[in-house]
Write an enzyme that holds these catalytic residues in place. Structure first.
Site, short mmCIF file in Angstrom:
data_model
loop_
_atom_site.label_atom_id
_atom_site.label_comp_id
_atom_site.label_asym_id
_atom_site.label_seq_id
_atom_site.Cartn_x
_atom_site.Cartn_y
_atom_site.Cartn_z
N ARG A 52 -8.62 1.98 14.00
CA ARG A 52 -8.77 1.57 12.47
C ARG A 52 -10.00 0.56 12.35
O ARG A 52 -10.72 0.52 11.35
CB ARG A 52 -7.32 1.04 11.90
CG ARG A 52 -6.34 2.24 11.93
CD ARG A 52 -5.23 1.91 11.12
NE ARG A 52 -4.57 0.63 11.49
CZ ARG A 52 -3.53 0.90 12.25
NH1 ARG A 52 -3.04 1.88 12.85
NH2 ARG A 52 -2.94 -0.38 12.92
N GLU A 183 -5.04 -1.30 -11.96
CA GLU A 183 -5.21 0.48 -11.82
C GLU A 183 -4.26 1.15 -12.35
O GLU A 183 -3.17 1.42 -11.44
CB GLU A 183 -5.55 0.55 -10.20
CG GLU A 183 -5.94 1.90 -9.96
CD GLU A 183 -6.01 2.18 -8.59
OE1 GLU A 183 -6.28 3.17 -8.03
OE2 GLU A 183 -5.96 1.36 -7.73
N LYS A 225 -9.40 -0.43 -13.46
CA LYS A 225 -9.72 0.93 -12.43
C LYS A 225 -9.01 2.18 -12.95
O LYS A 225 -7.66 2.23 -12.54
CB LYS A 225 -9.47 0.54 -10.89
CG LYS A 225 -9.59 1.56 -10.12
CD LYS A 225 -9.44 1.14 -8.67
CE LYS A 225 -9.73 2.40 -7.81
NZ LYS A 225 -9.88 1.94 -6.10
N SER A 266 -11.67 7.61 -7.70
CA SER A 266 -11.96 9.05 -7.60
C SER A 266 -10.82 10.06 -7.22
O SER A 266 -10.89 11.16 -7.31
CB SER A 266 -12.90 9.03 -6.09
OG SER A 266 -12.32 8.77 -5.18
N ILE A 268 -8.25 12.65 -6.15
CA ILE A 268 -8.47 13.66 -5.12
C ILE A 268 -9.95 14.66 -5.31
O ILE A 268 -9.97 15.60 -4.92
CB ILE A 268 -7.39 14.74 -5.20
CG1 ILE A 268 -7.19 15.21 -6.80
CG2 ILE A 268 -5.99 14.10 -4.59
CD1 ILE A 268 -6.27 16.53 -6.98
#
Length: 358
Positions: A52, A183, A225, A266, A268
């Site tokens: 990661r 968001e 967002k 964005s 999927i």
């Protein structure tokens, strides 16, 4: 109502305005350990901390990407990680004009009394965590709420509860020096048409800004967002120009001009699809009192992670793919994208993660 006056007020406004700089956007690199593991599984890479770290370093050190980015959202683990030569990621980003942010919610829990709807947890310890994140170098935060479209969803209970939670999160962040990215995501799953998504998005955004007002949130030091307004994933696709029209109309009806920037998720959407939709919004010839830019995760990373495949010898190739998407979206924030980055087949790949749960 008047906004809460924080000792960080001037800093919050300056930070939010900087993140919303036209021509720049946000890399959402805040995937949880579980989610990044599913993406790694797709390229046969083991989900370890070292992998990661290596992948995030690949993104954060990509040559030429900094002029396209104003911020990066980090997962808590990543906030404290360093490059392979010992430089903290936070310092690397700040030195290159990119503001570090942090995902602060603790995921979803079922909302009792609803048909499978959820709310987001993490408020209890949020104040103390925000102080720690600020000391570590973060200057903005992100908290997501989900709203699904169904026969009776989203319910009034879900909308009101998640709007309240988003507002509580936002004011706690501002009290502790972090710009809140709010968001509220209307999910794309289903067979609904674009008009249904537009109606739900407007209802959700209206409730969210009402709650922000009640909680005295400083809008000038806040970013939104939202989802783009699209048909459900099981419905026929529509042109970017139609998505732009419905999305901007929904925003014009609900989002105050005091908000400096709208940084789209964005979801999927495929890489190229998200870029074309953002470009169409910025080309739309109507009054838009906020910057319209990106806060993309998969739609910035899909080509890069596929090219990398966990191999050190592929880092330069993967960084070139990442830079291509950064430059394409930079153009899209200015309404100047011409489709020049559409040659990579990975830009059209489905970004659905099987079994994904936030």
């Amino acid at each position: 109502m008047s906004a809460f006056v924080s000792k960080y007020e001037d800093e919050l406004i300056k930070t939010a305005k900087y993140i919303a700089t036209p021509g720049r956007g946000i890399l959402a690199a805040d995937e949880s350990t579980e989610t990044i593991g599913k993406r790694f599984a797709g390229i046969n890479v083991e989900n370890t901390e070292s992998n990661r770290q290596a992948y995030r370093e690949l993104l954060f050190t990509s040559p030429g990407s900094y002029p396209c980015l104003s911020g990066v959202i980090l997962f808590e683990e990543t906030l404290y990680q360093k490059t392979s030569d010992g430089k903290p990621f936070v310092d690397l980003l700040m030195e290159n004009g990119v503001i570090p942010g942090i995902k602060v919610d603790k995921g979803l829990v079922d909302l009792a009394g609803t048909n499978g709807e959820t709310t987001t947890q993490g408020l209890d310890s949020l104040g103390a965590r925000c102080q720690q994140y600020y000391e570590a170098g973060a200057r903005f935060a992100k908290w997501r709420a989900f709203f699904k479209i169904g026969a009776t969803e989203p319910s009034v209970l879900s909308i009101q509860e998640d709007a309240r939670v988003l507002a509580r999160y936002a004011i706690i962040c501002q009290e502790n020096g972090l710009v809140p990215i709010v968001e509220p995501e209307v999910l794309t799953g289903g067979s609904h048409d674009i008009k249904k998504c537009a109606a739900v998005t407007e209802t959700v955004l209206a409730a969210v800004f009402k709650a922000l007002n009640y909680h005295h949130v400083l809008l000038e030091g806040t970013l939104l967002k939202p989802n783009m307004v699209t048909p459900g994933s099981d419905s026929p696709k529509v042109a970017p120009e139609l998505i732009a029209e419905y999305t901007v109309t929904a925003l014009r009806r609900t989002v105050p001009p005091a908000i400096p920037g709208i940084v789209f998720l964005s979801g999927i959407q495929r890489e190229e699809q998200a870029t074309l939709n953002l470009n169409a919004m910025n080309k739309l010839d109507v009054l838009k009192p906020w910057t319209l830019t990106f806060s993309f995760g998969g739609a910035l990373q899909q080509s890069a992670i596929k090219a990398w495949a966990g191999k050190p010898e592929n880092v330069a190739k993967a960084q070139a793919k990442f830079l291509t998407r950064c430059k394409a979206n930079k153009d899209a924030t200015l309404g100047k994208y011409t489709g020049w980055a559409s040659g990579d087949s990975a830009a059209f790949e489905n970004l659905v993660v099987i079994g994904y749960r936030y």
